[in-house]
Design an enzyme around this catalytic site. Structure first.
Site, PDB file in Angstrom:
ATOM      1  CG  HIS A 155      -0.348   0.166   2.517  1.00 38.97           C
ATOM      2  ND1 HIS A 155       0.191  -0.893   3.224  1.00 38.97           N
ATOM      3  CD2 HIS A 155      -0.155   1.264   3.297  1.00 38.97           C
ATOM      4  CE1 HIS A 155       0.670  -0.453   4.365  1.00 38.97           C
ATOM      5  NE2 HIS A 155       0.487   0.853   4.451  1.00 38.97           N
ATOM      6  CG  ASP A 156       2.384   3.677   2.761  1.00 35.91           C
ATOM      7  OD1 ASP A 156       1.633   4.383   2.051  1.00 35.91           O
ATOM      8  OD2 ASP A 156       2.389   3.725   4.001  1.00 35.91           O
ATOM      9  CE  LYS A 159       4.890   6.015   3.614  1.00 31.25           C
ATOM     10  NZ  LYS A 159       4.975   5.545   5.018  1.00 31.25           N
ATOM     11  CG  HIS A 184       2.785   7.845  -0.741  1.00 31.75           C
ATOM     12  ND1 HIS A 184       2.214   8.870  -0.018  1.00 31.75           N
ATOM     13  CD2 HIS A 184       2.184   6.705  -0.297  1.00 31.75           C
ATOM     14  CE1 HIS A 184       1.334   8.378   0.830  1.00 31.75           C
ATOM     15  NE2 HIS A 184       1.287   7.070   0.681  1.00 31.75           N
ATOM     16  CG  HIS A 215      -3.312   3.671   1.455  1.00 34.45           C
ATOM     17  ND1 HIS A 215      -2.609   3.791   0.283  1.00 34.45           N
ATOM     18  CD2 HIS A 215      -2.471   4.123   2.436  1.00 34.45           C
ATOM     19  CE1 HIS A 215      -1.415   4.290   0.530  1.00 34.45           C
ATOM     20  NE2 HIS A 215      -1.297   4.502   1.828  1.00 34.45           N
ATOM     21  CG  HIS A 216      -3.036   8.239   2.248  1.00 30.96           C
ATOM     22  ND1 HIS A 216      -2.901   8.383   3.609  1.00 30.96           N
ATOM     23  CD2 HIS A 216      -1.892   7.643   1.815  1.00 30.96           C
ATOM     24  CE1 HIS A 216      -1.717   7.912   3.980  1.00 30.96           C
ATOM     25  NE2 HIS A 216      -1.091   7.455   2.920  1.00 30.96           N
ATOM     26  CG  ASP A 244      -0.985   2.624   7.087  1.00 30.92           C
ATOM     27  OD1 ASP A 244       0.047   2.100   7.547  1.00 30.92           O
ATOM     28  OD2 ASP A 244      -0.967   3.661   6.412  1.00 30.92           O
TER      29      ASP A 244
END
Length: 316
Positions: A155-156, A159, A184, A215-216, A244
């Site tokens: 998910h990240d 980055k 990201h 997801h953000h 998260d």
């Protein structure tokens, strides 16, 4: 009639097979709808073709490409059926091995992505386990919940495209820095889309890229990158967001110490219906003891080194 090859593949002797119903090799994973379709065709005198998962005498599965032909008499009546099968087990086992390897690579990539921001691999493990558990409480089946767990470490992954001076900044980000940080989600989506395009057909990368991208997003539409709201946000992303944020708030980061549990829970309750899907927060809080048990199992070791620490040590 049964030939020697059928006996070898199924594990039964000829005497054990002759006179028995084909259910003797039927695998419980094969849905009834397939057999309903098969008999619908056969009783109309049509040929059936399909790939079926069967079960050997010892219980192990095997896969066959099956063709069943109705044999008719001079009155056009069906008197028997002839089945021709090609054993595909080796091919299916190879496919499963490749898929397992891909999942392992994705998981490790997720861990490496987190180490860019000085996180330990346990953050990835906790979020994965939280996500699977929350998915099960929401009502997803075990297979789908496991897929969510396997994809969540990515998910990240975006980055890796963020500059260290922003990603590792110990204080609050300036407006322009935060705008770069928000990218990201896009970087991760683009990278996973390119990876998915190199594979044939659907894959769990479809799940991973959706989580990376959304997801953000927030329940009230105030998130990024597209301001989606409520159930327009993919369920997987809504689940990972809860997992998260809970882990981020309750764990040490390069820019903060871990919050006390009471404060973390207060924030998450307050943000139900604004940041988070309120139904997911209710499920999370009602089963908090199970999530805390996961946190304890995968707790961080204060003496643990991240991959980036090791690399920097080698360089020095």
């Amino acid at each position: 009639y049964v030939n020697k090859r059928f006996s070898q593949v199924s594990g039964y002797t000829k005497d054990e097979l002759i006179g028995k119903n084909h259910h003797i090799v039927r695998h419980p994973d094969t849905p009834n709808t397939i057999f309903k379709q098969m008999w619908y065709k056969l009783k109309k005198g049509r040929i059936f073709s399909g790939i079926l998962k069967n079960k050997r005498k010892d219980g192990t599965p095997y896969w066959v490409d099956t063709t069943i032909v109705p044999i008719k008499n001079e009155k056009d009546e069906i008197v028997e059926y002839m089945a021709i099968r090609h054993n595909l087990t080796e091919l299916f086992n190879l496919h499963q091995e490749i898929e397992s390897t891909q999942k392992d690579v994705v998981y490790k990539m997720g861990e490496i992505g987190e180490t860019r921001s000085k996180e330990t691999g346990n953050h990835v493990k906790r979020v994965a386990e939280y996500s699977k558990l929350l998915a099960l409480y929401y009502g997803l089946d075990k297979k789908e919940a496991e897929m969510l767990k396997q994809a969540s470490p990515m998910h990240d992954i975006g980055k890796v495209g963020i500059q260290d001076k922003i990603l590792l900044k110990p204080g609050a980000l300036e407006k322009d820095e935060f705008e770069e940080m928000k990218m990201h989600a896009v970087y991760g989506y683009n990278a996973l889309t390119r990876a998915e395009n190199k594979l044939d057909g659907e894959s769990f990368l479809s799940v991973a890229k959706e989580m990376a991208y959304t997801h953000h997003e927030k329940w009230d539409g105030s998130g990024y990158p597209n301001g989606k709201k409520e159930k327009d946000i993919h369920l997987y992303a809504r689940i990972v967001a809860v997992a998260d944020v809970f882990d981020a708030l309750s764990s040490k980061r390069c820019y903060k110490e871990p919050m006390e549990l009471d404060k973390v829970l207060s924030i998450m309750k307050q943000d139900a219906g604004t940041h988070f899907d309120p139904e997911l927060i209710t499920l999370f809080l009602d089963n908090l003891d199970k999530f805390l048990a996961i946190k304890e199992v995968y707790k961080d070791d204060d003496n643990a080194h991240t991959i980036m620490d090791i690399i920097n040590g080698i360089k020095s």
